[in-house]
Design a protein around this motif. Sequence first.
Motif: not given
Length: 229
Positions: A60-66, A208-211, A216-217
């Motif tokens: 799984x690749x997670x991403x978030x906007x900072x 996974x829970x952490x992100x 993150x999504x």
Amino acid sequence: MVKKLDWDSDFFGFPIGRIDVNADRSLHNVEELAKEFKLIYFFSDYALDWPGLKHVDTKLIFQKKVIHREESVFNNLGEISFSSFNLKTDSYDEIENLAYLSGEFSRYKLDEKFGENNFRKLYKKWLDESINKNIADYILVAQYKTRIIGFVTLRIDNYGTGQIGLIAVDPESQGRKIASKLIRACEEKINDGQFLNVSTQEANLGAVKLYYKNDFEVVEKKYIYHYWQ
């Protein structure tokens, strides 16, 4: 078509290739293509059910906007401090053990054909290359007194996007939001409005829970298989 992976082949000492599955193909053709390789990595956007393939990871690749916050984790005056790793003053052994811990759900750890020695060899190389700033711009650590209890490696590309590499917290120190603060430490190294990426294994439920908890999504999902000759 099998793409030869020169770095992997040289590092592990046997020929390794990769196939990206973007259309259905028969395993018979793969067997023919794979003659020159001891191991083939299969990366697919969907689950495969072919004889001989060992499912080793659903990545799984997670991403978030900072979005920057006013309070910095580096200014925290509590019992746990955050700083950049310093090889001259900080313990290499402590961070090395955390590097191995970060790979507990890695396909190189779970596939017994690699063996424990190859797994450790790979993650030590990953750590050393990060310390030397060949594959990471920062190594950020959480310390209790003088002991390193958590760390993260961060690479920032030419577009300003951050990529977390290795991240782990000592088991005795988990449950104290240290991993979340390490993520925040990474965010503070990235320009406001840019993106932070991280990948993990779907089976690593804690990660996974952490992100998800840190906003993150999932932006990509890959099924990974090993095919040994």
